[in-house]
Design a protein around this motif. Structure first.
Motif, PDB file in Angstrom:
ATOM      1  N   MET A  99       5.199  -2.004   1.026  1.00  0.00           N
ATOM      2  CA  MET A  99       4.775  -1.965  -0.379  1.00  0.00           C
ATOM      3  C   MET A  99       3.361  -1.403  -0.491  1.00  0.00           C
ATOM      4  N   ALA A 100       2.476  -1.834   0.415  1.00  0.00           N
ATOM      5  CA  ALA A 100       1.109  -1.333   0.391  1.00  0.00           C
ATOM      6  C   ALA A 100       1.066   0.153   0.721  1.00  0.00           C
ATOM      7  N   PHE A 101       1.916   0.596   1.645  1.00  0.00           N
ATOM      8  CA  PHE A 101       2.009   2.016   1.971  1.00  0.00           C
ATOM      9  C   PHE A 101       2.371   2.826   0.730  1.00  0.00           C
ATOM     10  N   GLU A 102       3.371   2.361   0.015  1.00  0.00           N
ATOM     11  CA  GLU A 102       3.800   3.090  -1.182  1.00  0.00           C
ATOM     12  C   GLU A 102       2.703   3.110  -2.239  1.00  0.00           C
ATOM     13  N   ARG A 103       1.962   2.018  -2.356  1.00  0.00           N
ATOM     14  CA  ARG A 103       0.870   1.955  -3.327  1.00  0.00           C
ATOM     15  C   ARG A 103      -0.232   2.939  -2.954  1.00  0.00           C
ATOM     16  N   LEU A 104      -0.574   2.997  -1.665  1.00  0.00           N
ATOM     17  CA  LEU A 104      -1.591   3.953  -1.233  1.00  0.00           C
ATOM     18  C   LEU A 104      -1.138   5.385  -1.439  1.00  0.00           C
ATOM     19  N   MET A 105       0.131   5.652  -1.185  1.00  0.00           N
ATOM     20  CA  MET A 105       0.629   7.022  -1.338  1.00  0.00           C
ATOM     21  C   MET A 105       0.564   7.486  -2.790  1.00  0.00           C
ATOM     22  N   GLU A 106       0.588   6.542  -3.725  1.00  0.00           N
ATOM     23  CA  GLU A 106       0.417   6.910  -5.134  1.00  0.00           C
ATOM     24  C   GLU A 106      -0.990   7.437  -5.405  1.00  0.00           C
ATOM     25  N   ARG A 107      -1.957   7.031  -4.576  1.00  0.00           N
ATOM     26  CA  ARG A 107      -3.349   7.405  -4.800  1.00  0.00           C
ATOM     27  C   ARG A 107      -3.796   8.576  -3.922  1.00  0.00           C
ATOM     28  N   VAL A 108      -3.029   8.895  -2.904  1.00  0.00           N
ATOM     29  CA  VAL A 108      -3.432   9.897  -1.914  1.00  0.00           C
ATOM     30  C   VAL A 108      -2.993  11.287  -2.340  1.00  0.00           C
ATOM     31  N   GLU A 109      -3.915  12.224  -2.237  1.00  0.00           N
ATOM     32  CA  GLU A 109      -3.601  13.645  -2.389  1.00  0.00           C
ATOM     33  C   GLU A 109      -3.644  14.249  -0.999  1.00  0.00           C
ATOM     34  N   LEU A 110      -2.492  14.578  -0.454  1.00  0.00           N
ATOM     35  CA  LEU A 110      -2.412  15.031   0.928  1.00  0.00           C
ATOM     36  C   LEU A 110      -3.358  16.203   1.163  1.00  0.00           C
ATOM     37  N   ALA A 111      -4.077  16.138   2.292  1.00  0.00           N
ATOM     38  CA  ALA A 111      -5.045  17.149   2.723  1.00  0.00           C
ATOM     39  C   ALA A 111      -6.317  17.148   1.891  1.00  0.00           C
ATOM     40  N   HIS A 112      -6.385  16.308   0.868  1.00  0.00           N
ATOM     41  CA  HIS A 112      -7.580  16.263   0.030  1.00  0.00           C
ATOM     42  C   HIS A 112      -8.092  14.835  -0.157  1.00  0.00           C
ATOM     43  N   THR A 113      -7.715  13.931   0.737  1.00  0.00           N
ATOM     44  CA  THR A 113      -8.104  12.527   0.618  1.00  0.00           C
ATOM     45  C   THR A 113      -8.536  11.993   1.978  1.00  0.00           C
ATOM     46  N   THR A 114      -9.575  11.167   1.959  1.00  0.00           N
ATOM     47  CA  THR A 114      -9.957  10.381   3.134  1.00  0.00           C
ATOM     48  C   THR A 114      -9.777   8.910   2.804  1.00  0.00           C
ATOM     49  N   LEU A 115      -9.072   8.219   3.669  1.00  0.00           N
ATOM     50  CA  LEU A 115      -8.935   6.772   3.552  1.00  0.00           C
ATOM     51  C   LEU A 115     -10.057   6.105   4.335  1.00  0.00           C
ATOM     52  N   VAL A 116     -10.659   5.086   3.753  1.00  0.00           N
ATOM     53  CA  VAL A 116     -11.629   4.241   4.455  1.00  0.00           C
ATOM     54  C   VAL A 116     -11.061   2.840   4.400  1.00  0.00           C
TER      55      VAL A 116
END
Length: 425
Positions: free
Chosen positions: A96-113
């Motif tokens: 569930m958390a993975f799916e939530r993060l993927m809603e916020r991530v722009e592939l190749a244009h996002t850094t996760l901290v």
């Protein structure tokens, strides 16, 4: 290995846990926003108000009601079995958390901290090659065959032979960590087409790209077998940006510097903690400021000149005007006392608290008292020594002078900056 490139233009902060795990991410988010970066913080809804009050865009993951129910459950704070209950009660489902993060991530244009407990961030990194940097708040997270973090019962096992330490870590994974962590984590991995893993707390929870330790080397020197991608940045004690409550302000101004007592989230019997605090203060003739910190009405006291009970006060704004701090040993509270240059007595329960307490005692800036020894007489003796020993005072002031939260956040921001991060890649 995933690289941060100049195209990165969004930073998603992902954390899990209690206030001590979230406040540093809010502080970092505020610093990044001040630099004009596009930032979002993903955490439990319990922390939405605190984040938005500091101008950090917030994305809820899990309900505040679930969080409050979890932290009030005494099983979460069990010295030996707390991890299993933390996974079951406090952390979101990894998929569930993975799916939530993927809603916020722009592939190749996002850094996760990400916090080490944000398993979903590492899953996103593995599955989609998204840049990810781990932000580790306390040294106890790092396993070693050299200096072993002090764990439950204040047992320091650093003197053991290195092969025995390796065996100890394997047994810990086999008996405690993997049964708590891997069922849910590997269920998510299988659903995402990733191979199941074992012993995730050995190395997997740290991003292979870059891991930052939010503490200085004088607090816990890096060990030879810590992750090679680790960089220690120093402390960045959280700033509250809220006023000191009027009763607290008046109490501070009305007499000598008080001892502050903050039991932390995990102390179920705060009445007993505060009663011990008051008896100890009476024995040594000190004033006491008792902070409940749990949205719980503190018990009344008739000694209004000597004691004040308050539900909250921002530590960063008051500790420099206080004599000492007695607390649970969370790394954030420990750093606040260090930054203020005052001695501390640590009453550790579980998680990182025993190791933080050991670091405080090793540095000669405070002492630890285990819960079973936390009595009025023991506490009074400890406080009296710390408050009258000139060497302790000198050590605290010397270390306080090295703590620069603004510089630490600037260092982290620079590491996340497009061009500088690209150069490090």
């Amino acid at each position: 290995m995933t690289q941060v490139t100049a195209k990165t233009n969004k930073i998603v902060l992902s954390t899990a846990g209690t206030w001590g795990d979230v406040l540093p991410f809010i502080g970092l988010g505020r610093a990044l926003c001040a630099r004009g970066r596009h930032v979002e913080l993903v955490a439990n809804a319990n922390f939405a108000h605190a984040a938005r009050a500091q101008g950090v865009p917030f994305v809820p993951l899990g309900s505040a009601r679930d969080y409050q129910r979890a932290v009030r459950n005494p099983r979460l704070w069990h010295p030996r079995h707390g991890l299993k209950h933390l996974i079951d009660l406090l952390l979101p489902d990894p998929l569930m958390a993975f799916e939530r993060l993927m809603e916020r991530v722009e592939l190749a244009h996002t850094t996760l901290v990400a916090h080490p407990l944000s398993f979903a961030a590492r899953l996103v990194q593995e599955k989609h090659a998204v840049a990810c940097i781990s932000l580790v708040l306390s040294p106890c997270w790092f396993r070693s065959r050299y200096r072993v973090p002090v764990m439950v019962g204040a047992q320091d096992m650093s003197a053991m032979a290195r092969p025995l330490k390796s065996l100890m870590w394997r047994l810990a994974d086999w008996l405690h960590v993997d049964p708590a962590v891997t069922p849910g984590l590997n269920k998510a991995r299988r659903a995402l087409g990733l191979r199941p893993i074992r012993r995730p707390f050995d190395r997997w929870i740290y991003s292979p790209q870059l891991t930052l330790g939010l503490f200085p080397d004088w607090f816990a020197p890096a060990q030879p077998d810590w992750p090679t991608q680790l960089r220690l940045t120093g402390f960045a004690p959280s700033k509250s940006f809220v006023p000191v409550p009027e009763p607290v302000e008046a109490f501070l101004a009305a007499g000598s510097a008080p001892v502050v007592f903050a039991p932390g989230t995990g102390v179920a019997d705060t009445d007993a903690f505060f009663e011990t605090a008051q008896q100890a203060c009476r024995r040594i003739g000190r004033r006491g400021l008792l902070l409940s910190m749990q949205n719980k009405q503190p018990p009344p006291t008739h000694d209004t000149d000597q004691f004040l009970h308050a539900p909250f006060a921002p530590l960063d704004a008051i500790l420099a005007r206080c004599a000492a701090l007695v607390h649970h040993g969370g790394i954030g509270t420990t750093a606040q006392a260090l930054a203020a240059g005052i001695p501390q007595v640590v009453r550790p329960l579980t998680y990182d608290q025993p190791d933080n307490a050991a670091c405080v005692q090793r540095l000669g800036i405070g002492t630890r008292i285990l819960p079973k020894h936390f009595t009025p007489s023991t506490l009074a003796l400890a406080l009296d020594h710390l408050l009258t020993d000139p060497t302790t005072a000198q050590r605290n002031l010397a270390l306080a002078s090295t703590i620069d939260p603004t510089q630490t956040l600037e260092t982290i921001c620079a590491l996340l900056d497009d061009e500088k991060s690209g150069q490090q890649g």
